[in-house]
Design a protein around this motif. Structure first.
Motif, short mmCIF file in Angstrom:
data_model
loop_
_atom_site.label_atom_id
_atom_site.label_comp_id
_atom_site.label_asym_id
_atom_site.label_seq_id
_atom_site.Cartn_x
_atom_site.Cartn_y
_atom_site.Cartn_z
N ILE A 137 -9.62 -6.28 -0.56
CA ILE A 137 -9.37 -5.46 0.62
C ILE A 137 -10.55 -5.61 1.58
CG2 ILE A 137 -8.82 -3.16 1.48
CD1 ILE A 137 -8.08 -2.41 -1.43
N LYS B 107 4.12 -5.59 2.64
CA LYS B 107 3.36 -6.83 2.80
C LYS B 107 3.70 -7.47 4.14
CE LYS B 107 1.65 -10.89 0.56
NZ LYS B 107 0.32 -10.54 1.06
N THR C 172 -1.88 -8.37 5.22
CA THR C 172 -1.39 -7.08 5.69
C THR C 172 -2.53 -6.36 6.42
OG1 THR C 172 -0.02 -7.01 3.73
CG2 THR C 172 -0.29 -4.95 4.94
N SER D 251 -6.10 -9.77 0.66
CA SER D 251 -4.70 -9.76 1.10
C SER D 251 -4.44 -8.58 2.03
CB SER D 251 -3.76 -9.73 -0.10
OG SER D 251 -3.98 -8.57 -0.85
N ILE D 252 -5.45 -7.71 2.16
CA ILE D 252 -5.32 -6.55 3.05
C ILE D 252 -6.56 -6.48 3.94
CG2 ILE D 252 -5.25 -4.02 3.14
CD1 ILE D 252 -3.88 -4.12 0.37
N ASN E 234 -2.95 -12.09 10.68
CA ASN E 234 -1.73 -11.59 10.03
C ASN E 234 -0.69 -12.69 9.89
OD1 ASN E 234 1.19 -10.31 11.00
ND2 ASN E 234 0.23 -9.21 9.30
N ILE F 65 0.88 -1.17 0.00
CA ILE F 65 0.00 0.00 0.00
C ILE F 65 0.91 1.21 0.00
CG2 ILE F 65 -1.75 1.32 1.24
CD1 ILE F 65 -2.47 -1.25 2.74
N VAL G 257 -2.22 0.18 -4.56
CA VAL G 257 -2.40 -1.04 -3.81
C VAL G 257 -1.86 -2.18 -4.66
CG1 VAL G 257 -4.09 -2.64 -2.83
CG2 VAL G 257 -4.37 -0.19 -2.51
#
Lengths: 347, 219
Positions: free
Chosen positions: A84, A30, A193, A160-161, A187, A2, A64
């Motif tokens: 996200i 990451k 992330t 992934s976020i 996490n 990010i 991103v």
């Protein structure tokens, strides 16, 4: 992962414009658990909403996974948002739907088939510790349980976020801790992330590895949590750090403190290994100085011990200097301070 | 003193007419009004399908229709009514103005119900990458359903009042019976009887609405 590049956000209402963000530079790698802390109105809510483009920057770019969100079409942006996850202070669950259906929604939007949805939802509910609540309505759950449903929902589409907007601010301290542990587990296990905004320093202390401190739309300090906690530079940061790490002599000690000629106050900082060695003992044995410990505190941050001490040394000038050199050679941060520094201080 | 010239058959006919007018105009009115209400919410500034021009047309149009007294509307649109149902008198002719009267009202009520939905839920929907249609279908409507039922209940009761004026175009119904036979001919029995019937209608519909809303909400 990010990245915010020189981001400005201005709200204009009835001709009056209000700059919420003024030139934000931010990079989240990451696997980070990145905390953003600031008082109300600092711009942290706006900041986190830029990462999934709930807010569009007035100027600057948001990247991103290497993609500029501003360059996406509406359709591409919707697809990017599925990568996200987001959880909220007030959970934002559908009150009219059962826990199962709340968690299933992102999968329904992805038009997954029923069996697949069922399997995934039950797995997620089990993961967040609500395996037996699939048939309950949100109104039947406690705050912590609701946030767990929120987390399960946010994870449903395998993002992934994970963005956490004051996710623990409406919870009691014990529930906060359990939710933070869950985030830490997410996490670690899924390599997601995590970006957290909060006004509670304890949240940062508990799980973040990096932190950015915001004030009036700007980031005033950022870096690893250990760095920022150990050496807060900006007064606002120092105030935040004080809320979790006491770093001052208590008033009663201060009142009875005698400043004899030849005595001097020192702030010591012990990080990691040197915090667990008997350094003060060795100093007293080796040098002819009187040591008066006025304050001592140990905190664990990111599995590293951070010790803060305030001592008064009294003795011959050469002995004191030798003792101080000994401390410095052993990796202890030493700073001479005057008594008046502690007057009127936060206690 | 307690004599009346109105027969039981006339009462039955009036009740049937009222139910028919209310039912039909509610059905068609909801079919038009609900999409209007949704449009008002999604096209408003900050809505998921924000559209300045559409909102700035819809909003005043609904206000204009709603500010017309029903009795004026009834007469004013006679040519339109004739075009639709090929007659300007009778129960069917009354339904057309009733629909035009109630659809904007339902639109407004639906708008209010949808605006009550927690904005946080819409934010969550947007964060999930839901399309505007998905936002409406999976988030907005399910969260507002209880409130929508109560809105339709209010609209139905408003319709019962409006049907009383339908007599002007020969629409019949309980209200018309009260005016023509009761009020204008000083027939106290008819007035009392029709009032009782209307009270039962209103009570029944409100209770039904409340029960349905409670059952569907379940939370």
């Amino acid at each position: 992962m990010i990245e915010l590049k020189d981001v400005y956000k201005t709200y204009t209402r009835k001709g009056i414009s209000n700059e919420a963000l003024k030139g934000i530079q931010l990079k989240v790698e990451k696997g980070d658990i990145f905390g953003v802390i600031g008082y109300s109105g600092a711009g942290k809510s706006t900041l986190i909403r830029l990462v999934n483009y709930l807010e569009r920057p007035t100027k600057g770019q948001v990247f991103v996974e290497g993609h500029d969100l501003g360059a996406y079409s509406v359709k591409e942006l919707r697809a990017a948002k599925k990568n996200i996850g987001m959880i909220f202070q007030h959970f934002n669950l559908l009150e009219s739907k059962k826990v199962f259906d709340n968690v299933a929604i992102p999968l329904v939007l992805l038009k997954k088939n029923k069996n697949e949805i069922r399997e995934r939802v039950l797995e997620l509910l089990k993961f967040v510790g609500l395996g037996d609540k699939a048939g309950s309505y949100p109104s039947e759950l406690s705050g912590g349980q609701k946030q767990r449903v929120g987390i399960a929902r946010a994870l449903a589409s395998n993002p992934s976020i994970l963005l956490c907007d004051e996710a623990t601010s409406a919870l009691d301290p014990q529930t906060t801790r359990s939710i933070l542990q869950l985030l830490k587990q997410i996490n670690a296990e899924y390599n997601i992330t995590v970006m957290i905004i909060t006004h509670e320093m304890s949240v940062i202390q508990e799980i973040c590895n990096k932190v950015a401190v915001m004030e009036e739309g700007r980031i005033i300090e950022q870096g690893s949590v250990l760095e920022v906690f150990g050496h807060p530079k900006h007064p606002t940061t120092q105030n935040f750090v004080k809320t979790v790490i006491q770093n001052s002599i208590t008033n009663s000690v201060l009142k009875s403190l005698k400043t004899e000629p030849g005595s001097q106050l020192y702030k010591l900082e012990l990080v990691g290994q040197c915090a667990s060695e008997p350094i003060i003992y060795q100093m007293i044995r080796s040098y002819d100085v009187k040591v008066n410990i006025l304050f001592a505190n140990m905190t664990e941050i990111q599995e590293t011990t951070l010790g803060k001490m305030i001592i008064q040394l009294n003795g011959e000038a050469t002995e004191v200097n030798n003792a101080l050199s000994f401390l410095k050679n052993n990796g202890v941060g030493v700073e001479g301070v005057e008594k008046h520094v502690f007057n009127y201080s936060y206690s | 003193m307690f004599s009346t010239t109105v027969t039981a058959d006339q009462f039955m006919q009036a009740i049937t007419d009222t139910l028919y007018m209310v039912g039909m105009s509610l059905f068609v009115g909801a079919l038009i009004g609900i999409p209007f209400g949704i449009l008002l919410v999604v096209t408003r500034p900050g809505g998921v399908l924000e559209s300045k021009w559409l909102y700035s047309i819809l909003n005043p149009v609904i206000n204009i229709i709603r500010s017309l007294p029903f009795i004026i509307l009834l007469v004013a649109i006679v040519p339109f009514t004739r075009l639709i149902v090929h007659t300007s008198i009778g129960t069917s002719a009354a339904i057309v103005p009733l629909i035009i009267y109630i659809a904007p009202y339902i639109g407004r009520l639906v708008e209010n119900s949808l605006l009550e939905v927690n904005p946080g839920i819409l934010e969550a929907a947007e964060a999930m990458g839901a399309t505007p249609f998905q936002v409406i279908w999976y988030f907005l409507l399910p969260e507002a359903i209880g409130s929508l039922i109560l809105s339709l209940t209010t609209a139905t009761i408003g319709l019962i009042g409006a049907t009383a004026m339908a007599g002007t175009v020969g629409g019949g119904g309980v209200g018309d019976l009260a005016i023509v036979y009761g009020h204008q001919r000083f027939d106290t029995v008819v007035v009392v009887a029709t009032v009782i019937i209307l009270v039962i209608f209103v009570q029944g519909i409100q209770s039904l609405g409340n029960t349905l809303a409670r059952k569907i909400r379940r939370y």
